[in-house]
Motif scaffolding. Sequence first.
Motif, mmCIF file in Angstrom:
data_model
loop_
_atom_site.group_PDB
_atom_site.id
_atom_site.type_symbol
_atom_site.label_atom_id
_atom_site.label_comp_id
_atom_site.label_asym_id
_atom_site.label_seq_id
_atom_site.Cartn_x
_atom_site.Cartn_y
_atom_site.Cartn_z
ATOM 1 N N SER A 173 40.340 39.189 32.521
ATOM 2 C CA SER A 173 39.535 39.031 33.859
ATOM 3 C C SER A 173 38.886 37.750 33.665
ATOM 4 O O SER A 173 38.369 37.508 34.615
ATOM 5 C CB SER A 173 38.667 40.384 34.302
ATOM 6 N N GLY B 154 42.275 39.758 40.390
ATOM 7 C CA GLY B 154 42.013 40.292 39.067
ATOM 8 C C GLY B 154 41.147 39.051 38.265
ATOM 9 O O GLY B 154 40.645 39.597 37.208
ATOM 10 N N GLU C 10 38.139 37.422 37.547
ATOM 11 C CA GLU C 10 36.764 37.760 38.044
ATOM 12 C C GLU C 10 35.855 36.684 37.560
ATOM 13 O O GLU C 10 35.027 36.273 38.140
ATOM 14 C CB GLU C 10 36.269 38.882 37.407
ATOM 15 N N LEU D 33 30.116 40.396 32.454
ATOM 16 C CA LEU D 33 31.436 40.735 32.261
ATOM 17 C C LEU D 33 31.429 41.605 31.010
ATOM 18 O O LEU D 33 30.997 40.849 30.049
ATOM 19 C CB LEU D 33 32.388 39.467 32.025
ATOM 20 N N ASP E 8 35.701 52.593 30.027
ATOM 21 C CA ASP E 8 36.594 52.207 31.294
ATOM 22 C C ASP E 8 35.952 50.891 31.911
ATOM 23 O O ASP E 8 36.610 50.342 32.632
ATOM 24 C CB ASP E 8 36.735 53.257 32.483
ATOM 25 N N ILE E 9 34.828 50.663 31.634
ATOM 26 C CA ILE E 9 34.283 49.369 32.299
ATOM 27 C C ILE E 9 34.491 48.175 31.371
ATOM 28 O O ILE E 9 34.124 47.082 31.890
ATOM 29 C CB ILE E 9 32.667 49.481 32.478
ATOM 30 N N LYS F 252 35.271 44.724 33.200
ATOM 31 C CA LYS F 252 34.890 44.697 34.662
ATOM 32 C C LYS F 252 33.411 43.899 34.637
ATOM 33 O O LYS F 252 32.803 43.716 33.763
ATOM 34 C CB LYS F 252 34.476 45.963 34.900
ATOM 35 N N VAL G 267 29.635 44.172 35.839
ATOM 36 C CA VAL G 267 28.622 45.346 35.973
ATOM 37 C C VAL G 267 27.629 44.642 36.146
ATOM 38 O O VAL G 267 27.182 43.198 35.804
ATOM 39 C CB VAL G 267 28.616 46.046 34.647
ATOM 40 N N LEU H 159 27.671 51.644 38.823
ATOM 41 C CA LEU H 159 28.636 50.566 39.071
ATOM 42 C C LEU H 159 29.047 50.675 40.302
ATOM 43 O O LEU H 159 28.501 51.227 41.476
ATOM 44 C CB LEU H 159 29.835 51.337 38.298
ATOM 45 N N THR I 10 30.479 45.676 43.106
ATOM 46 C CA THR I 10 31.203 44.341 43.299
ATOM 47 C C THR I 10 31.350 43.897 44.742
ATOM 48 O O THR I 10 31.332 44.599 45.519
ATOM 49 C CB THR I 10 32.548 44.674 42.391
#
Length: 443
Positions: A192, A227, A229, A385, A415-416, A419, A421, A440, A443
């Motif tokens: 990402s 996708g 980020e 990130l 799972d983060i 991503k 956050v 969470l 975004t």
Amino acid sequence: MGKKLYIKTYGCQMNEYDSQKTLEILRQDPSIEETKNPNEADIILLNTCSIREKAEEKVYSELGRLNKLKKINPQLKIGVGGCVATQEGKNIYKRAPFVDLIFGPQTIHKVPSLIKEENKINAVDVSFPIEEKFDSLPKPDATGVSSFVSIMEGCSKYCSFCVVPYTRGDEVSRKPEQIFDEVARLVEQGVSEIVFVGQNVNAYKFTLNGRIIGLSDLIEVCGSIHGVERIRYTTSHPLEMTDDLIDTYGHVPQLVSHLHLPVQSGSNEILTKMKRNYTREEYIEIIKKLRKVRPNIKISSDFIVGFPNESDYDFQLTMDLINEIEFDASFSFIYSARPGTPASQLEDSIPLQQKKERLYILQKRIDELQLSYSNELVQTIQRCLVTGVSKKDIKQLQARTECNRVVNFDFQNIDILGKLVDINITKAYQRSLAGQILELGRT
Ligand code: SAH
Ligand code: F3S
């Protein structure tokens, strides 16, 4: 039986990228697998760096150690790549006759055939076929949430102290379609954050249908890929910090609020001797423009301390510039004369001890500035990130703020990873932050 490959990397991010690509190239042969243990390797490659002093000596002493492994395992293939290989060429065989292949930063794609060469003299290629290298790089193989993507190679600036133009060749930009193809594949694999890398990424120039594509265009397109980020780039040169590129900070939110822009010195006299082609005032102007578009942008830099005959006054000008810009981090080194560079001909009467003292003063001041900004972040919420498991505590995750600080935090859900956050920063240390993740979904 499979062959085990060990690659040791010295130096810059370009070398890290090249090592990753060399690994991917060699792994196209399914019988080859990577090992982290040189003692069990069948192929050992050194990806060397010659930017500063004693680089060659370090490589030769490492080769001395590897020769012992070769005595135990005569089938072991030893290769020397990177900038020391370009500089020394087949002379490496004179001091280390047990070496099997020699390749440069622009010939990593030839390593599979060089390894097979029986005649050692044919197993040397340190030429600069940069376009050919780009064309033959394999499809990327992501290993984390952040990935380097090379957009250009080489440097045509010829700063008076630097070997890079001689060891990596002149600037060559990669085709935009190759770049976007690589970005898209990396995103599919879960990446990402895209980091555009090259010796001078803002010198990127490619003519497509009569139109010149620059770094700002690459960033805009990359920002529109679902996708992606975050976007970073390194290294850039002040000379090519165009208004176009500065404006990109105003309309591509994925572009981080952190820029590494090497200034080297705050003294115009030294900058001229270094052949940097900008003045201290021009550098300050660039940062002012950037801060107008992105008020919170953090700037880091490279500095060279003790350039031949750098006076106390010159050094003071560098310190004044540090205080004016409030640099957030630095790669700073004492000047070392590199063979073949114009600066290596200059006389120098400054004692080494004085240079060491200057470097200490400079690094201490930048550490202070860094910590004071980290302290300002405490009790603020930072968009970060998530990059992986914390290096200090496996029960924690690690994330990075926009200004590239590491934040360690407790987590409930792995799972983060990859991503963005929001993290409330709770404590600041010199090199990292601690924080608590907020809910969470913001975004
Ligand atoms: N492309 C980058 C520089 C890449 S080289 C730029 O725009 O400047 C990385 C850093 O190594 C340089 O910024 C410089 O600070 C340092 N360096 C290069 N040659 C050096 C030398 N001879 N002595 C000490 N430091 C050097
Ligand atoms: Fe070296 Fe100057 Fe290029 S430092 S990499 S010659 S911009």
